[in-house]
Structure formats: C-alpha cells, structure tokens
Design a protein around this motif. Structure first.
Motif, PDB file in Angstrom:
ATOM      1  N   ALA A   1      40.850  66.047  12.458  1.00 40.19           N
ATOM      2  CA  ALA A   1      42.113  65.346  12.711  1.00 40.19           C
ATOM      3  C   ALA A   1      43.267  66.039  11.991  1.00 40.19           C
ATOM      4  CB  ALA A   1      42.006  63.891  12.266  1.00 40.19           C
TER       5      ALA A   1
ATOM      6  N   ALA B   1      46.549  67.745  13.720  1.00 39.52           N
ATOM      7  CA  ALA B   1      47.890  67.298  13.323  1.00 39.52           C
ATOM      8  C   ALA B   1      48.745  68.470  12.863  1.00 39.52           C
ATOM      9  CB  ALA B   1      47.788  66.248  12.218  1.00 39.52           C
ATOM     10  N   LYS B   2      48.166  69.364  12.088  1.00 40.20           N
ATOM     11  CA  LYS B   2      48.930  70.525  11.607  1.00 40.20           C
ATOM     12  C   LYS B   2      49.377  71.413  12.762  1.00 40.20           C
ATOM     13  CE  LYS B   2      46.588  70.593   7.190  1.00 40.20           C
ATOM     14  NZ  LYS B   2      45.530  71.245   6.413  1.00 40.20           N
TER      15      LYS B   2
ATOM     16  N   LEU C   1      52.214  69.590  14.536  1.00 42.11           N
ATOM     17  CA  LEU C   1      53.465  69.674  13.777  1.00 42.11           C
ATOM     18  C   LEU C   1      54.098  71.050  13.942  1.00 42.11           C
ATOM     19  CD1 LEU C   1      52.436  67.816  10.510  1.00 42.11           C
ATOM     20  CD2 LEU C   1      54.073  67.027  12.221  1.00 42.11           C
TER      21      LEU C   1
ATOM     22  N   TYR D   1      55.863  62.930   8.185  1.00 42.24           N
ATOM     23  CA  TYR D   1      54.474  62.836   8.618  1.00 42.24           C
ATOM     24  C   TYR D   1      53.786  61.991   7.570  1.00 42.24           C
ATOM     25  CZ  TYR D   1      49.715  63.986   9.885  1.00 42.24           C
ATOM     26  OH  TYR D   1      48.402  63.900  10.259  1.00 42.24           O
TER      27      TYR D   1
ATOM     28  N   ASP E   1      48.852  59.250   9.646  1.00 43.28           N
ATOM     29  CA  ASP E   1      48.593  59.741  10.998  1.00 43.28           C
ATOM     30  C   ASP E   1      49.797  59.518  11.924  1.00 43.28           C
ATOM     31  OD1 ASP E   1      48.482  57.007  11.163  1.00 43.28           O
ATOM     32  OD2 ASP E   1      46.596  56.917  12.262  1.00 43.28           O
ATOM     33  N   GLU E   2      50.971  59.401  11.331  1.00 47.50           N
ATOM     34  CA  GLU E   2      52.186  59.175  12.105  1.00 47.50           C
ATOM     35  C   GLU E   2      53.148  60.350  11.959  1.00 47.50           C
ATOM     36  OE1 GLU E   2      54.028  55.443  11.223  1.00 47.50           O
ATOM     37  OE2 GLU E   2      52.128  54.353  11.338  1.00 47.50           O
ATOM     38  N   VAL E   3      53.664  60.781  13.093  1.00 41.00           N
ATOM     39  CA  VAL E   3      54.658  61.841  13.105  1.00 41.00           C
ATOM     40  C   VAL E   3      55.999  61.186  13.438  1.00 41.00           C
ATOM     41  CG1 VAL E   3      55.390  63.992  14.191  1.00 41.00           C
ATOM     42  CG2 VAL E   3      52.956  63.511  13.915  1.00 41.00           C
TER      43      VAL E   3
ATOM     44  N   LEU F   1      51.246  66.411  21.063  1.00 44.19           N
ATOM     45  CA  LEU F   1      50.240  65.885  20.131  1.00 44.19           C
ATOM     46  C   LEU F   1      48.857  65.861  20.774  1.00 44.19           C
ATOM     47  CD1 LEU F   1      52.260  62.918  18.569  1.00 44.19           C
ATOM     48  CD2 LEU F   1      51.798  65.139  17.526  1.00 44.19           C
TER      49      LEU F   1
ATOM     50  N   MET G   1      45.483  68.369  19.866  1.00 42.09           N
ATOM     51  CA  MET G   1      44.208  67.776  19.464  1.00 42.09           C
ATOM     52  C   MET G   1      43.104  68.166  20.439  1.00 42.09           C
ATOM     53  SD  MET G   1      42.476  66.285  17.238  1.00 42.09           S
ATOM     54  CE  MET G   1      43.558  65.474  16.117  1.00 42.09           C
TER      55      MET G   1
ATOM     56  N   VAL H   1      47.513  58.879  22.287  1.00 35.22           N
ATOM     57  CA  VAL H   1      48.622  58.832  21.346  1.00 35.22           C
ATOM     58  C   VAL H   1      49.406  57.555  21.618  1.00 35.22           C
ATOM     59  CG1 VAL H   1      50.818  59.898  20.701  1.00 35.22           C
ATOM     60  CG2 VAL H   1      48.835  61.337  21.143  1.00 35.22           C
TER      61      VAL H   1
END
Length: 120
Positions: free
Chosen positions: A47, A51-52, A55, A68, A71-73, A93, A97, A109
């Motif tokens: 995960a 995410a990285k 971003l 960030y 788990d929220e952007v 997103l 993933m 998402v």
C-alpha cells in the motif's frame, strides 16, 4: 512453540518470535520481524509503495498535493476544476495501485470535494 508456552526465555525463543522476514511483490524486504509485523508488512508495504507512486504521478502531472495523512491524499485544485480533477486524481490513484499489484485485483478509491479538509 513449547518454549513460549513453558515461558522459557532465551535466544532460541527470540529467534522463533522475531527472526522472521517479509518481502513484498515490489521488492521491499524487511528482516528481524515479529510474527504480526511479518504478516502485516506485505500488505502495508505494498500500500505504501502504491501511494508513493501515486503521489509522484500526481505531482508530475502538476497537481498541488498539500497533504498525505495515513491513507488520504489531499490535493488543492481550483473550484471550477474540482469535479474534473476528482475523476482524474481517482484514476491516477487506482492506476498506480494496480501497477504495484500487477494483477486484476479490484482497486477502489473513495473521494470527496470539500472546501476544507475534514471527515464527513
């Protein structure tokens, strides 16, 4: 684990409990893990990698990522572009993933448009 049940401490018991390792499909390797850490690392590491990458891709495409958290952007966009940006950001997103998973596992998402960050 007879030594654990008998409460017999020592290097053998420590090795059984804390010398595990975990590897994620993306190549993340962690060693000297407890059993719960060894179980969680593949999921949490995967995960984090997704995410990285997401971003990075958001920033590369010119989005203003302002936060960030867990788990929220949080992305700041002009009000008149909010609906269009919400769809594009969600697609980025999910796409990153999926790239990390390397399979057809469904990725979801949840998103929202807000004038300030907070829980609904």
């Amino acid at each position: 684990m007879p030594k654990l049940i008998a409460r017999q401490p020592g290097e053998d018991l420590a090795a059984e409990l804390f010398d595990g390792q975990a590897v994620t499909p993306t190549g993340r390797i962690r060693g000297r893990l407890s059993s719960p850490q060894a179980c969680n690392t593949p999921f949490q590491g995967l995960a984090a990698d997704g995410a990285k990458l997401a971003l990075f891709e958001l920033i590369r495409r010119g989005y203003r990522v302002v936060g960030y958290v867990h788990d929220e952007v949080i992305v700041e966009v002009p009000t008149e572009q909010a609906t269009e940006a919400e769809v594009a950001i969600s697609d980025i997103l999910k796409g990153e993933m999926r790239r990390v998973l390397g399979t057809d596992i469904p990725v979801q998402v949840d998103s929202m448009i807000s004038e300030r960050w907070g829980k609904p």
